[in-house]
Design a protein around this motif. Structure first.
Motif, PDB file in Angstrom:
ATOM      1  N   VAL A 401     -16.168 -13.025  -2.530  1.00 16.11           N
ATOM      2  CA  VAL A 401     -16.822 -11.822  -2.042  1.00 16.11           C
ATOM      3  C   VAL A 401     -18.137 -11.624  -2.795  1.00 16.11           C
ATOM      4  CG1 VAL A 401     -16.655  -9.312  -1.818  1.00 16.11           C
ATOM      5  CG2 VAL A 401     -14.653 -10.749  -1.372  1.00 16.11           C
ATOM      6  N   LEU A 402     -19.231 -11.477  -2.051  1.00 13.47           N
ATOM      7  CA  LEU A 402     -20.551 -11.304  -2.669  1.00 13.47           C
ATOM      8  C   LEU A 402     -20.869  -9.829  -2.884  1.00 13.47           C
ATOM      9  CD1 LEU A 402     -22.539 -13.899  -0.530  1.00 13.47           C
ATOM     10  CD2 LEU A 402     -21.293 -14.267  -2.670  1.00 13.47           C
ATOM     11  N   ASN A 403     -20.549  -9.006  -1.909  1.00 19.48           N
ATOM     12  CA  ASN A 403     -20.774  -7.564  -1.972  1.00 19.48           C
ATOM     13  C   ASN A 403     -19.884  -6.927  -0.905  1.00 19.48           C
ATOM     14  OD1 ASN A 403     -22.308  -7.774   0.575  1.00 19.48           O
ATOM     15  ND2 ASN A 403     -23.907  -8.687  -0.710  1.00 19.48           N
ATOM     16  N   LYS A 404     -20.053  -5.646  -0.675  1.00 21.75           N
ATOM     17  CA  LYS A 404     -19.173  -4.970   0.283  1.00 21.75           C
ATOM     18  C   LYS A 404     -19.430  -5.394   1.728  1.00 21.75           C
ATOM     19  CE  LYS A 404     -22.093  -0.823   0.687  1.00 21.75           C
ATOM     20  NZ  LYS A 404     -22.141   0.650   0.498  1.00 21.75           N
ATOM     21  N   LYS A 405     -20.497  -6.146   1.963  1.00 18.72           N
ATOM     22  CA  LYS A 405     -20.843  -6.554   3.322  1.00 18.72           C
ATOM     23  C   LYS A 405     -20.578  -8.027   3.611  1.00 18.72           C
ATOM     24  CE  LYS A 405     -24.546  -3.119   3.895  1.00 18.72           C
ATOM     25  NZ  LYS A 405     -25.982  -2.937   4.211  1.00 18.72           N
ATOM     26  N   GLU A 406     -20.596  -8.890   2.587  1.00 19.10           N
ATOM     27  CA  GLU A 406     -20.568 -10.324   2.838  1.00 19.10           C
ATOM     28  C   GLU A 406     -19.608 -11.046   1.901  1.00 19.10           C
ATOM     29  OE1 GLU A 406     -25.066 -11.429   4.240  1.00 19.10           O
ATOM     30  OE2 GLU A 406     -24.768 -10.913   2.136  1.00 19.10           O
ATOM     31  N   ALA A 407     -19.104 -12.175   2.377  1.00 23.11           N
ATOM     32  CA  ALA A 407     -18.252 -13.046   1.569  1.00 23.11           C
ATOM     33  C   ALA A 407     -18.452 -14.486   2.022  1.00 23.11           C
ATOM     34  CB  ALA A 407     -16.784 -12.645   1.699  1.00 23.11           C
ATOM     35  N   LEU A 408     -18.184 -15.420   1.116  1.00 18.15           N
ATOM     36  CA  LEU A 408     -18.194 -16.840   1.445  1.00 18.15           C
ATOM     37  C   LEU A 408     -16.769 -17.275   1.760  1.00 18.15           C
ATOM     38  CD1 LEU A 408     -20.510 -18.221  -1.398  1.00 18.15           C
ATOM     39  CD2 LEU A 408     -21.155 -17.696   0.958  1.00 18.15           C
ATOM     40  N   PHE A 409     -16.589 -17.987   2.871  1.00 21.58           N
ATOM     41  CA  PHE A 409     -15.280 -18.516   3.248  1.00 21.58           C
ATOM     42  C   PHE A 409     -15.337 -20.040   3.159  1.00 21.58           C
ATOM     43  CE2 PHE A 409     -12.616 -15.245   5.646  1.00 21.58           C
ATOM     44  CZ  PHE A 409     -13.224 -14.167   5.027  1.00 21.58           C
ATOM     45  N   LEU A 410     -14.365 -20.619   2.475  1.00 28.69           N
ATOM     46  CA  LEU A 410     -14.266 -22.070   2.336  1.00 28.69           C
ATOM     47  C   LEU A 410     -13.216 -22.589   3.315  1.00 28.69           C
ATOM     48  CD1 LEU A 410     -14.733 -24.814   0.935  1.00 28.69           C
ATOM     49  CD2 LEU A 410     -13.085 -24.088  -0.821  1.00 28.69           C
ATOM     50  N   GLU A 411     -13.683 -23.358   4.302  1.00 23.36           N
ATOM     51  CA  GLU A 411     -12.791 -23.998   5.269  1.00 23.36           C
ATOM     52  C   GLU A 411     -12.559 -25.450   4.860  1.00 23.36           C
ATOM     53  OE1 GLU A 411     -13.664 -23.985   9.393  1.00 23.36           O
ATOM     54  OE2 GLU A 411     -14.194 -21.864   9.462  1.00 23.36           O
ATOM     55  N   ASP A 486     -17.744 -39.841  -3.274  1.00 24.03           N
ATOM     56  CA  ASP A 486     -17.706 -39.683  -1.818  1.00 24.03           C
ATOM     57  C   ASP A 486     -17.141 -38.308  -1.499  1.00 24.03           C
ATOM     58  OD1 ASP A 486     -17.286 -39.799   0.927  1.00 24.03           O
ATOM     59  OD2 ASP A 486     -16.916 -41.961   0.868  1.00 24.03           O
ATOM     60  N   ILE A 487     -17.952 -37.446  -0.944  1.00 23.76           N
ATOM     61  CA  ILE A 487     -17.525 -36.071  -0.686  1.00 23.76           C
ATOM     62  C   ILE A 487     -16.458 -36.011   0.399  1.00 23.76           C
ATOM     63  CG2 ILE A 487     -19.227 -35.526   1.108  1.00 23.76           C
ATOM     64  CD1 ILE A 487     -19.584 -32.790  -0.360  1.00 23.76           C
ATOM     65  N   HIS A 488     -16.372 -37.039   1.254  1.00 23.95           N
ATOM     66  CA  HIS A 488     -15.368 -37.060   2.316  1.00 23.95           C
ATOM     67  C   HIS A 488     -13.991 -37.453   1.788  1.00 23.95           C
ATOM     68  CE1 HIS A 488     -18.663 -36.478   5.008  1.00 23.95           C
ATOM     69  NE2 HIS A 488     -19.208 -37.628   4.677  1.00 23.95           N
ATOM     70  N   GLU A 489     -13.920 -37.995   0.588  1.00 24.60           N
ATOM     71  CA  GLU A 489     -12.648 -38.346  -0.022  1.00 24.60           C
ATOM     72  C   GLU A 489     -12.227 -37.315  -1.071  1.00 24.60           C
ATOM     73  OE1 GLU A 489     -13.066 -42.268  -1.597  1.00 24.60           O
ATOM     74  OE2 GLU A 489     -13.015 -43.236   0.375  1.00 24.60           O
ATOM     75  N   THR A 490     -12.953 -36.222  -1.143  1.00 27.47           N
ATOM     76  CA  THR A 490     -12.706 -35.207  -2.161  1.00 27.47           C
ATOM     77  C   THR A 490     -12.307 -33.892  -1.510  1.00 27.47           C
ATOM     78  OG1 THR A 490     -14.360 -36.247  -3.589  1.00 27.47           O
ATOM     79  CG2 THR A 490     -13.693 -33.999  -4.143  1.00 27.47           C
ATOM     80  N   SER A 491     -11.219 -33.333  -1.999  1.00 24.09           N
ATOM     81  CA  SER A 491     -10.732 -32.051  -1.478  1.00 24.09           C
ATOM     82  C   SER A 491     -11.273 -30.911  -2.347  1.00 24.09           C
ATOM     83  CB  SER A 491      -9.197 -32.035  -1.498  1.00 24.09           C
ATOM     84  OG  SER A 491      -8.704 -30.758  -1.170  1.00 24.09           O
ATOM     85  N   PHE A 492     -11.718 -29.846  -1.692  1.00 16.67           N
ATOM     86  CA  PHE A 492     -12.182 -28.650  -2.394  1.00 16.67           C
ATOM     87  C   PHE A 492     -11.286 -27.480  -1.988  1.00 16.67           C
ATOM     88  CE2 PHE A 492     -15.859 -31.397  -2.310  1.00 16.67           C
ATOM     89  CZ  PHE A 492     -16.393 -31.253  -3.579  1.00 16.67           C
ATOM     90  N   GLU A 493     -10.633 -26.867  -2.979  1.00 11.00           N
ATOM     91  CA  GLU A 493      -9.711 -25.772  -2.716  1.00 11.00           C
ATOM     92  C   GLU A 493     -10.255 -24.425  -3.194  1.00 11.00           C
ATOM     93  OE1 GLU A 493      -6.719 -25.788  -1.321  1.00 11.00           O
ATOM     94  OE2 GLU A 493      -6.253 -27.922  -1.122  1.00 11.00           O
ATOM     95  N   ALA A 494     -11.329 -24.428  -3.997  1.00  9.68           N
ATOM     96  CA  ALA A 494     -11.778 -23.179  -4.625  1.00  9.68           C
ATOM     97  C   ALA A 494     -13.284 -23.008  -4.488  1.00  9.68           C
ATOM     98  CB  ALA A 494     -11.385 -23.165  -6.106  1.00  9.68           C
ATOM     99  N   ILE A 495     -13.699 -21.734  -4.327  1.00 14.53           N
ATOM    100  CA  ILE A 495     -15.108 -21.371  -4.264  1.00 14.53           C
ATOM    101  C   ILE A 495     -15.299 -20.099  -5.076  1.00 14.53           C
ATOM    102  CG2 ILE A 495     -14.850 -19.994  -2.157  1.00 14.53           C
ATOM    103  CD1 ILE A 495     -17.598 -21.019  -1.281  1.00 14.53           C
ATOM    104  N   ALA A 496     -16.459 -19.971  -5.714  1.00 12.14           N
ATOM    105  CA  ALA A 496     -16.742 -18.784  -6.526  1.00 12.14           C
ATOM    106  C   ALA A 496     -18.251 -18.615  -6.653  1.00 12.14           C
ATOM    107  CB  ALA A 496     -16.129 -18.920  -7.924  1.00 12.14           C
TER     108      ALA A 496
END
Length: 536
Positions: A401-411, A486-496
């Protein structure tokens, strides 16, 4: 290598750019946001790489002017006690890591390329707190499935968990005899195809597979399989002990003290009942509530408030059952809730809880809004589908969550190939928290309501803007100087969110998921930094 790999994936994937009724992603928003820049990455120091694994959640707490702060990483290796290097029935303890980011320098003009993180890593277990005797949370058996982490307004940690309430205790784990496999329900387990005796699912299907290799006669191979299951699989599983059986699935939020010592969980809060799945074990998909493995994997707090935003990783059972749009997965539910007002069994608790110290041991959070988030469009050509052993697995892995209006979603999208290990698609969206219809109170949609909304009413769903896509050429151009893996062989589970750049710009970071195993694929836990588009 990056460009060759991108071309290979691009041949097998076809992005669906137009669908009847779909405008949550308008054509002008399909390309990544132009103001996003890659700022480099950090690997953990070699002595930390083996112990900082299975990262499922991240939160950066700014200090002072925002150019420095503390990064919290949550390890999900406790899970349900049967994944990763810990083995199928060995329960690890839930824990989190704390990293001082004061020595991290992010410069738009001089990106860092994969050097070691100049920070010491502190590790803390998560244990039962002051209410352990009266309101046990069953933390000691590692069965809480931790998935996301954030800070409360007064600086305590809040952790999301798909832990279940315990209605039966001290019984043998149902997976020891693999009831659903016997009954033919096709219970999919993380280690169903594991080959190691120490880590695999010791169910009847595994014994059947092994027996068939030495006695490949259909139907008759069930006889040696029964002997293998009785005299090898069950004793092996029972030797690993017993624990409390899960009666249902529910997503909870654990309040954990944070003062440079083991985190002591003093409170647990849960979502309303339509998020819970309390059906008997063989019917693990349930009639309602969260799906197996698709609980709340994301959580963050709206700054300067006691309001939180969380999203289910996948659709609720009742939403998925109603869904009939071909080639599109059903939407997830995004809830904004507060801990200032709580209830218990539908009855409001007295008082207003403005700080963590006032919060009770248990309670149900108050939902402020409940909205629907649609996954990005993804179409696979028939030739690509033939290469997969099952449908792509799509989840909302984390949010920031960036502020009360926006957030980043990791798919995250997992492509489970038949002839090789899985590949991953990573997408980040800037989501308008104020958009979309508030469906609070709609525990289940009527008739064809959800499908009709998808086709005819795009404003029904939350709007979003793509800012990073590991398949998109504009995003890959950010790595023209290479990223070393290789970014296609790497899983990302977290964002901040991340530290500010030396120029004063806002940033966000992706944290890779590393299972602790030595492999040529993927990468040890890595932090990747990007600039943020200007906020509203």
């Amino acid at each position: 290598m990056m460009k060759r790999r991108s071309a290979l994936v691009g041949l097998t994937l076809c992005l669906t750019l137009s669908t009847p009724g779909w405008s949550a992603e308008s054509p002008g928003k399909l390309a990544p946001h132009k103001s996003v820049r890659y700022l480099g990455s950090h690997l953990l120091r070699p002595d930390d790489q083996k112990r900082v694994t299975h990262i499922t959640g991240a939160h950066f707490a700014h200090v002072g002017n925002g150019s420095t702060g503390t990064l919290y990483l949550l390890s999900g290796d406790a899970g349900a006690g049967f994944t990763g290097r810990h083995g199928w029935g060995v329960f690890s303890k839930p824990h989190y890591y704390e990293l001082d980011m004061s020595k991290v320098v992010l410069d738009r003009q001089n990106p860092n390329h994969g050097g070691p993180l100049p920070s010491e890593v502190f590790e803390y277990p998560i244990t039962e707190g002051k209410n352990a005797k009266t309101h046990p949370l069953w933390l000691n058996d590692g069965h809480i499935a931790p998935s996301a982490i954030t800070l409360t307004k007064d600086g305590e940690l809040m952790i999301s968990s798909s832990q279940s309430d315990r209605g039966v205790t001290g019984v043998i784990d149902y997976r020891a005899i693999d009831i659903p496999a016997y009954a033919g329900y096709g219970y999919r387990h993380a280690n169903r195809d594991e080959t190691s005796l120490a880590t695999r699912n010791n169910g009847f299907l595994k014994a059947w597979y092994d027996a068939h290799e030495f006695f490949p006669v259909p139907v008759l191979d069930l006889i040696p399989a029964a002997f293998l299951h009785t005299f090898r699989e069950i004793p092996l599983q029972l030797s690993k002990g017993v624990h409390h059986v899960d009666i249902g699935l529910s997503s909870k939020f654990l309040l954990t003290e944070n003062d440079h010592r083991p985190g002591q969980v003093d409170s647990a809060f849960k979502l309303p009942k339509h998020f819970e799945n309390n059906n008997w074990i063989p019917f693990h998909m349930g009639l309602k509530g969260i799906q197996q493995g698709l609980g709340v994997k994301s959580l963050d707090r709206i700054p300067k408030s006691n309001h939180y935003v969380a999203a289910t990783a996948g659709a609720l059972v009742q939403d998925a059952k109603q869904w009939n749009i071909n080639e599109h997965v059903p939407p997830v539910r995004v809830v904004t809730f507060t801990t200032e007002q709580l209830s218990n069994n539908g009855e409001p608790l007295p008082g207003k809880y403005l700080n963590s110290q006032q919060l009770p041991a248990k309670g149900e959070v108050t939902i402020l809004s409940e909205k629907l988030y649609n996954f990005s469009l993804l179409g696979l050509s028939p030739s690509a589908m033939k290469q997969l052993k099952s449908s792509p697995i799509r989840t909302v892995s984390d949010i920031a969550v960036l502020n009360k209006k926006e957030a980043l979603f990791l798919e995250k999208t997992v492509l489970p190939y038949r002839s090789s290990e899985s590949n991953f698609i990573t997408r980040v969206y800037l989501v308008d928290l104020g958009s979309g219809k508030n469906v609070k109170g709609s525990e289940m949609f009527a008739d064809n309501e959800l499908n009709k909304a998808f086709m005819d009413a795009p404003d029904y769903f939350m709007s979003k803007t793509l800012i990073f896509d590991s398949l998109q050429e504009d995003s890959l151009k950010l790595f023209e100087d290479g990223i070393g893996f290789d970014i296609h062989e790497t899983s990302f589970e977290a964002i901040a969110r991340g530290p500010e750049t030396v120029q004063g710009g806002k940033t966000f970071m992706l944290v890779s998921y590393y299972d602790g195993e030595d492999s040529k694929r993927g990468t040890p836990t890595r932090l990747m930094y990007f600039t943020l588009p200007a906020s509203k």
